[in-house]
Design a protein around this motif. Sequence first.
Motif, PDB file in Angstrom:
ATOM      1  N   MET A   1       0.817  -1.109   0.045  1.00 49.17           N
ATOM      2  CA  MET A   1       0.067  -0.094  -0.001  1.00 49.17           C
ATOM      3  C   MET A   1       0.830   1.187   0.155  1.00 49.17           C
ATOM      4  SD  MET A   1      -3.119   1.209   2.381  1.00 49.17           S
ATOM      5  CE  MET A   1      -4.314   0.801   1.307  1.00 49.17           C
ATOM      6  N   PHE A   2       1.891   1.311   0.596  1.00 48.07           N
ATOM      7  CA  PHE A   2       2.940   2.325   0.768  1.00 48.07           C
ATOM      8  C   PHE A   2       3.576   2.670  -0.698  1.00 48.07           C
ATOM      9  CE2 PHE A   2       7.154   4.688   1.078  1.00 48.07           C
ATOM     10  CZ  PHE A   2       6.726   5.228   2.242  1.00 48.07           C
ATOM     11  N   SER A   3       3.527   1.614  -1.525  1.00 46.78           N
ATOM     12  CA  SER A   3       4.242   2.055  -2.734  1.00 46.78           C
ATOM     13  C   SER A   3       3.086   2.596  -3.778  1.00 46.78           C
ATOM     14  CB  SER A   3       4.881   0.740  -3.051  1.00 46.78           C
ATOM     15  OG  SER A   3       5.799   0.457  -2.288  1.00 46.78           O
ATOM     16  N   LEU A   4       1.817   2.654  -3.462  1.00 42.15           N
ATOM     17  CA  LEU A   4       0.734   3.107  -4.076  1.00 42.15           C
ATOM     18  C   LEU A   4       1.028   4.578  -4.519  1.00 42.15           C
ATOM     19  CD1 LEU A   4      -2.428   1.368  -2.999  1.00 42.15           C
ATOM     20  CD2 LEU A   4      -1.482   1.043  -5.193  1.00 42.15           C
ATOM     21  N   VAL A   5       2.036   5.145  -3.653  1.00 39.46           N
ATOM     22  CA  VAL A   5       2.410   6.791  -4.118  1.00 39.46           C
ATOM     23  C   VAL A   5       2.931   7.022  -5.308  1.00 39.46           C
ATOM     24  CG1 VAL A   5       4.737   6.533  -2.971  1.00 39.46           C
ATOM     25  CG2 VAL A   5       3.290   8.796  -2.718  1.00 39.46           C
ATOM     26  N   ASP A   6       3.526   5.738  -5.843  1.00 40.05           N
ATOM     27  CA  ASP A   6       4.218   5.871  -7.255  1.00 40.05           C
ATOM     28  C   ASP A   6       2.843   6.155  -8.257  1.00 40.05           C
ATOM     29  OD1 ASP A   6       5.450   5.434  -9.679  1.00 40.05           O
ATOM     30  OD2 ASP A   6       6.380   3.759  -9.011  1.00 40.05           O
ATOM     31  N   GLU A   7       1.824   5.626  -7.906  1.00 36.28           N
ATOM     32  CA  GLU A   7       0.631   5.671  -8.856  1.00 36.28           C
ATOM     33  C   GLU A   7       0.104   7.124  -8.775  1.00 36.28           C
ATOM     34  OE1 GLU A   7      -0.054   3.455 -11.285  1.00 36.28           O
ATOM     35  OE2 GLU A   7       1.570   2.513 -10.525  1.00 36.28           O
ATOM     36  N   VAL A   8       0.107   7.688  -7.550  1.00 34.36           N
ATOM     37  CA  VAL A   8      -0.474   8.831  -7.175  1.00 34.36           C
ATOM     38  C   VAL A   8       0.490   9.835  -8.161  1.00 34.36           C
ATOM     39  CG1 VAL A   8      -0.761  10.578  -5.479  1.00 34.36           C
ATOM     40  CG2 VAL A   8      -1.556   8.179  -4.954  1.00 34.36           C
ATOM     41  N   ILE A   9       1.772   9.776  -7.669  1.00 37.80           N
ATOM     42  CA  ILE A   9       2.638  10.893  -8.423  1.00 37.80           C
ATOM     43  C   ILE A   9       2.471  10.802  -9.847  1.00 37.80           C
ATOM     44  CG2 ILE A   9       5.019  11.008  -8.921  1.00 37.80           C
ATOM     45  CD1 ILE A   9       5.612  10.303  -5.938  1.00 37.80           C
ATOM     46  N   LYS A  10       2.537   9.643 -10.521  1.00 39.89           N
ATOM     47  CA  LYS A  10       2.500   9.430 -11.866  1.00 39.89           C
ATOM     48  C   LYS A  10       1.022   9.889 -12.357  1.00 39.89           C
ATOM     49  CE  LYS A  10       3.905   5.377 -13.166  1.00 39.89           C
ATOM     50  NZ  LYS A  10       3.741   3.893 -13.386  1.00 39.89           N
ATOM     51  N   ALA A  11       0.010   9.690 -11.808  1.00 34.64           N
ATOM     52  CA  ALA A  11      -1.168  10.193 -12.257  1.00 34.64           C
ATOM     53  C   ALA A  11      -1.456  11.746 -12.160  1.00 34.64           C
ATOM     54  CB  ALA A  11      -2.442   9.642 -11.596  1.00 34.64           C
ATOM     55  N   SER A  12      -0.927  12.239 -11.028  1.00 35.43           N
ATOM     56  CA  SER A  12      -0.852  13.826 -11.063  1.00 35.43           C
ATOM     57  C   SER A  12       0.085  14.653 -11.855  1.00 35.43           C
ATOM     58  CB  SER A  12      -0.665  14.026  -9.680  1.00 35.43           C
ATOM     59  OG  SER A  12       0.464  13.543  -8.991  1.00 35.43           O
ATOM     60  N   THR A  13       1.562  14.036 -12.008  1.00 35.97           N
ATOM     61  CA  THR A  13       2.417  14.709 -12.619  1.00 35.97           C
ATOM     62  C   THR A  13       2.827  14.176 -13.979  1.00 35.97           C
ATOM     63  OG1 THR A  13       4.067  13.396 -11.956  1.00 35.97           O
ATOM     64  CG2 THR A  13       3.314  15.095 -10.363  1.00 35.97           C
ATOM     65  N   LYS A  14       2.327  13.077 -14.570  1.00 34.30           N
ATOM     66  CA  LYS A  14       2.550  12.614 -15.759  1.00 34.30           C
ATOM     67  C   LYS A  14       4.165  11.890 -15.738  1.00 34.30           C
ATOM     68  CE  LYS A  14      -1.586  13.491 -16.619  1.00 34.30           C
ATOM     69  NZ  LYS A  14      -2.628  12.513 -16.267  1.00 34.30           N
ATOM     70  N   MET A  15       4.675  11.840 -14.573  1.00 37.02           N
ATOM     71  CA  MET A  15       5.947  11.234 -14.457  1.00 37.02           C
ATOM     72  C   MET A  15       6.226  10.324 -13.407  1.00 37.02           C
ATOM     73  SD  MET A  15       9.512  13.756 -15.243  1.00 37.02           S
ATOM     74  CE  MET A  15       9.338  14.385 -13.425  1.00 37.02           C
ATOM     75  N   GLY A  16       6.879   9.350 -13.603  1.00 34.85           N
ATOM     76  CA  GLY A  16       6.839   8.322 -12.433  1.00 34.85           C
ATOM     77  C   GLY A  16       7.795   8.787 -11.413  1.00 34.85           C
ATOM     78  N   TYR A  17       7.712   7.938 -10.470  1.00 38.42           N
ATOM     79  CA  TYR A  17       8.487   8.203  -9.090  1.00 38.42           C
ATOM     80  C   TYR A  17       9.677   8.028  -9.190  1.00 38.42           C
ATOM     81  CZ  TYR A  17      10.366   7.118  -4.275  1.00 38.42           C
ATOM     82  OH  TYR A  17      10.879   7.082  -3.284  1.00 38.42           O
ATOM     83  N   ALA A  18      10.243   6.939  -9.845  1.00 35.50           N
ATOM     84  CA  ALA A  18      11.957   6.802 -10.260  1.00 35.50           C
ATOM     85  C   ALA A  18      12.391   7.933 -10.890  1.00 35.50           C
ATOM     86  CB  ALA A  18      12.124   5.717 -11.063  1.00 35.50           C
ATOM     87  N   ARG A  19      11.801   8.532 -11.857  1.00 30.57           N
ATOM     88  CA  ARG A  19      12.399   9.571 -12.655  1.00 30.57           C
ATOM     89  C   ARG A  19      12.393  10.977 -11.747  1.00 30.57           C
ATOM     90  NH1 ARG A  19      10.188  12.458 -18.452  1.00 30.57           N
ATOM     91  NH2 ARG A  19      11.686  13.979 -18.420  1.00 30.57           N
ATOM     92  N   TRP A  20      11.311  11.183 -10.995  1.00 27.06           N
ATOM     93  CA  TRP A  20      11.252  12.179  -9.887  1.00 27.06           C
ATOM     94  C   TRP A  20      12.449  12.197  -9.114  1.00 27.06           C
ATOM     95  CZ3 TRP A  20       9.178  16.812 -10.169  1.00 27.06           C
ATOM     96  CH2 TRP A  20       7.916  17.258 -10.783  1.00 27.06           C
ATOM     97  N   LEU A  21      12.725  10.995  -8.366  1.00 26.82           N
ATOM     98  CA  LEU A  21      13.543  10.928  -7.191  1.00 26.82           C
ATOM     99  C   LEU A  21      14.997  10.994  -8.011  1.00 26.82           C
ATOM    100  CD1 LEU A  21      13.609  10.300  -4.502  1.00 26.82           C
ATOM    101  CD2 LEU A  21      14.239   7.713  -4.913  1.00 26.82           C
ATOM    102  N   ASN A  22      15.245  10.445  -9.045  1.00 24.64           N
ATOM    103  CA  ASN A  22      16.462  10.467  -9.625  1.00 24.64           C
ATOM    104  C   ASN A  22      16.753  11.981 -10.134  1.00 24.64           C
ATOM    105  OD1 ASN A  22      17.789   7.974  -9.971  1.00 24.64           O
ATOM    106  ND2 ASN A  22      16.154   7.300 -11.371  1.00 24.64           N
TER     107      ASN A  22
END
Length: 382
Positions: free
Chosen positions: A184-205
């Motif tokens: 459930m914690f990792s669902l934040v990836d889907e939140v970030i992707k849906a709201s910014t059109k860019m995935g968690y990994a790219r944002w963090l990098n």
Amino acid sequence: MKYFLPWVYTVFLLTLLFFSGLSHATDKQWQSLVSDYEKHLAAKLKSKGIPGGALSIVNGPDNLFVKGIGVTKLSKGRKVDAHTRFRLASVSKTFAGSLTAKLANEGRFSLEDPVSKFIPEFSNTSYKNNLKVYHLLSHSGGLVPNAYDNLIESRMSYPDIVSKLLSVEPICKPGQCYGYQNVMFSLVDEVIKASTKMGYARWLNEFVFAPLQMNDASLGYEQMIIDNNYAHPHVRGRKRWHTARLKQNYYKVLPAAGVNASASDMAIWLKAQLGYYPSVLSPEVLADQTRPYTHTKKELRRRVWKKHLKEAYYGLGWRVYNYDNETLYYHSGWVQGYRSDIVIMPHLNIGFSLILNAETGLINELTTEFIDQVLAYKRQQK
């Protein structure tokens, strides 16, 4: 008047020299504390046969100690250096908490937004609009602890695990109880992707690792093994340590357990958490991520810290403790073959990180010893 000015200047110089001497003495005491701790740590690891570790200690903006200890693996391993990568396991959650607080602070989404706004499938569950973004990262979604963690270690893909998660009935309403989660914690990836059109990994990098110049830090299995300067996992069996195969399973949940980092990286991360990179993590972001969202009473019974903890909460990817009347931000990590700890003492301006390439409970003792030594040192100065 002509006699008065030289006298004032003399007093000024003597005062400056006095405080300079105090500062120098304090610096020497701190260096002695760190040196003694590092020697004790190295001796303890050697006595237990633990292959290697990465130690990072920060005291203010410029006082850094970074050290690789031991070897990357027992047979034909190379020496661990300041740039050797380790798996952070659940210490990865601190990065997810910081990034999520950062994006929310920038107005990309609100921590109060319902998860169903970004993952429509939740609209058809018992959660509906009750599950908020902050519930994901504060382990207060209402699920039984570690829901479907067993499937992370299977061959099942993360999306398939999530589909099963949607059918689980919560044991309490979101925000009312604590249950530690990885899926459930990792669902934040889907939140970030849906709201910014860019995935968690790219944002963090691109927006955390790169501007902080965390040059060894990465996400995922392939980046962990990109060259041979990485710490191999070790497990205990038949009274000795064995080098294990590096497993990919928990890399399925990147926000929860997907970060790799070196001692050098962790020193930078400690500084960022202490507020020394406000262009990346602003004071507002640091405050939001350590807001005590969820009361974690079970932590008060931790064997090693039972006598010290007075209050225990969970923020966004960070544990928030009252430890002997000192505020600590903390997280630990444990995945096959690795253990990790991170401690931030915000009011003392001190940060600590220790990562080991062996599954050993010794890390609890070693971290506690450091905290206690620092508190004793600081309180002697008052």
